[in-house]
Design a protein around this motif. Sequence first.
Motif, mmCIF file in Angstrom:
data_model
loop_
_atom_site.group_PDB
_atom_site.id
_atom_site.type_symbol
_atom_site.label_atom_id
_atom_site.label_comp_id
_atom_site.label_asym_id
_atom_site.label_seq_id
_atom_site.Cartn_x
_atom_site.Cartn_y
_atom_site.Cartn_z
ATOM 1 N N VAL A 163 0.855 -1.188 0.000
ATOM 2 C CA VAL A 163 0.000 0.000 0.000
ATOM 3 C C VAL A 163 0.891 1.238 0.000
ATOM 4 N N PRO A 164 0.753 2.116 -1.020
ATOM 5 C CA PRO A 164 1.585 3.324 -1.085
ATOM 6 C C PRO A 164 1.318 4.269 0.090
ATOM 7 N N LYS A 165 2.325 5.051 0.459
ATOM 8 C CA LYS A 165 2.220 5.978 1.591
ATOM 9 C C LYS A 165 1.101 7.005 1.381
ATOM 10 N N LYS A 166 0.931 7.464 0.160
ATOM 11 C CA LYS A 166 -0.110 8.446 -0.133
ATOM 12 C C LYS A 166 -1.500 7.858 0.136
ATOM 13 N N ILE A 167 -1.698 6.608 -0.234
ATOM 14 C CA ILE A 167 -2.974 5.928 -0.025
ATOM 15 C C ILE A 167 -3.168 5.631 1.462
ATOM 16 N N GLN A 168 -2.099 5.279 2.158
ATOM 17 C CA GLN A 168 -2.187 5.038 3.596
ATOM 18 C C GLN A 168 -2.714 6.271 4.311
ATOM 19 N N GLN A 169 -2.209 7.446 3.926
ATOM 20 C CA GLN A 169 -2.645 8.675 4.577
ATOM 21 C C GLN A 169 -4.112 8.966 4.267
ATOM 22 N N ARG A 170 -4.539 8.699 3.043
ATOM 23 C CA ARG A 170 -5.950 8.924 2.695
ATOM 24 C C ARG A 170 -6.864 8.009 3.507
ATOM 25 N N ILE A 171 -6.435 6.756 3.721
ATOM 26 C CA ILE A 171 -7.238 5.817 4.509
ATOM 27 C C ILE A 171 -7.243 6.231 5.973
ATOM 28 N N ARG A 172 -6.103 6.679 6.496
ATOM 29 C CA ARG A 172 -6.049 7.157 7.886
ATOM 30 C C ARG A 172 -6.987 8.351 8.093
ATOM 31 N N ASN A 173 -7.042 9.244 7.105
ATOM 32 C CA ASN A 173 -7.923 10.403 7.211
ATOM 33 C C ASN A 173 -9.390 9.999 7.186
ATOM 34 N N ALA A 174 -9.730 8.917 6.493
ATOM 35 C CA ALA A 174 -11.123 8.475 6.386
ATOM 36 C C ALA A 174 -11.528 7.557 7.534
ATOM 37 N N PHE A 175 -10.572 7.101 8.334
ATOM 38 C CA PHE A 175 -10.874 6.132 9.391
ATOM 39 C C PHE A 175 -11.712 6.769 10.496
ATOM 40 N N PRO A 176 -12.846 6.155 10.866
ATOM 41 C CA PRO A 176 -13.716 6.733 11.909
ATOM 42 C C PRO A 176 -13.298 6.283 13.309
ATOM 43 N N HIS A 177 -12.479 7.066 13.965
ATOM 44 C CA HIS A 177 -12.014 6.684 15.302
ATOM 45 C C HIS A 177 -13.157 6.628 16.306
ATOM 46 N N GLN A 178 -14.234 7.373 16.077
ATOM 47 C CA GLN A 178 -15.378 7.327 16.973
ATOM 48 C C GLN A 178 -16.165 6.037 16.815
ATOM 49 N N GLY A 179 -16.082 5.385 15.672
ATOM 50 C CA GLY A 179 -16.802 4.139 15.431
ATOM 51 C C GLY A 179 -16.183 2.946 16.136
ATOM 52 N N PHE A 180 -14.944 3.079 16.562
ATOM 53 C CA PHE A 180 -14.229 2.022 17.257
ATOM 54 C C PHE A 180 -13.874 2.518 18.647
ATOM 55 N N LYS A 181 -14.715 2.231 19.623
ATOM 56 C CA LYS A 181 -14.469 2.681 20.986
ATOM 57 C C LYS A 181 -13.910 1.531 21.811
ATOM 58 N N SER A 182 -12.904 1.833 22.621
ATOM 59 C CA SER A 182 -12.338 0.814 23.489
ATOM 60 C C SER A 182 -13.223 0.645 24.712
ATOM 61 N N ASN A 183 -12.998 -0.395 25.493
ATOM 62 C CA ASN A 183 -13.811 -0.670 26.671
ATOM 63 C C ASN A 183 -13.734 0.448 27.700
ATOM 64 N N SER A 184 -12.601 1.121 27.803
ATOM 65 C CA SER A 184 -12.460 2.175 28.794
ATOM 66 C C SER A 184 -13.204 3.435 28.399
ATOM 67 N N GLN A 185 -13.566 3.576 27.128
ATOM 68 C CA GLN A 185 -14.240 4.767 26.654
ATOM 69 C C GLN A 185 -15.762 4.627 26.675
ATOM 70 N N LYS A 186 -16.284 3.473 27.050
ATOM 71 C CA LYS A 186 -17.726 3.298 27.084
ATOM 72 C C LYS A 186 -18.332 4.140 28.198
ATOM 73 N N ALA A 187 -19.564 4.549 27.985
ATOM 74 C CA ALA A 187 -20.257 5.361 28.970
ATOM 75 C C ALA A 187 -20.541 4.533 30.210
ATOM 76 N N LYS A 188 -20.305 5.130 31.353
ATOM 77 C CA LYS A 188 -20.555 4.430 32.613
ATOM 78 C C LYS A 188 -21.948 4.772 33.095
ATOM 79 N N SER A 189 -22.675 3.767 33.546
ATOM 80 C CA SER A 189 -24.012 4.012 34.067
ATOM 81 C C SER A 189 -23.924 4.424 35.531
ATOM 82 N N HIS A 190 -24.752 5.341 35.928
ATOM 83 C CA HIS A 190 -24.731 5.836 37.312
ATOM 84 C C HIS A 190 -25.879 5.272 38.086
#
Length: 103
Positions: free
Chosen positions: A76-103
């Motif tokens: 995968v060329p570096k230019k294409i890697q950067q385009r894919i990184r820019n399109a990647f939805p970091h909000q769509g992949f939440k880790s367990n520590s980032q989940k909302a805590k119920s009160h």
Amino acid sequence: MWYLIIVAAIVIVWLVADRPVLKVKFKTDKIFSIKGHCPPTFKRHLTDIIEHENFSGVLKVYQLRSGMKLVFSNQVPKKIQQRIRNAFPHQGFKSNSQKAKSH
């Protein structure tokens, strides 16, 4: 006795080894296979990028404590890697520590 230790070590390495959250394989002008959860918008962006550029390769997404890590194959060329990184939805992949805590 030693063979049990060797077998246990092999099983542990197998369980801990390369476990990406998402694995996408590209062939010249299309997505060849997807393993794992891929948000629809990210898939749409990937298909747009792939249709305009001719390349093959693999994208693996790993979940770390600090966030997501994108790993590309050498094809995968570096230019294409950067385009894919820019399109990647970091909000769509939440880790367990980032989940909302119920009160």
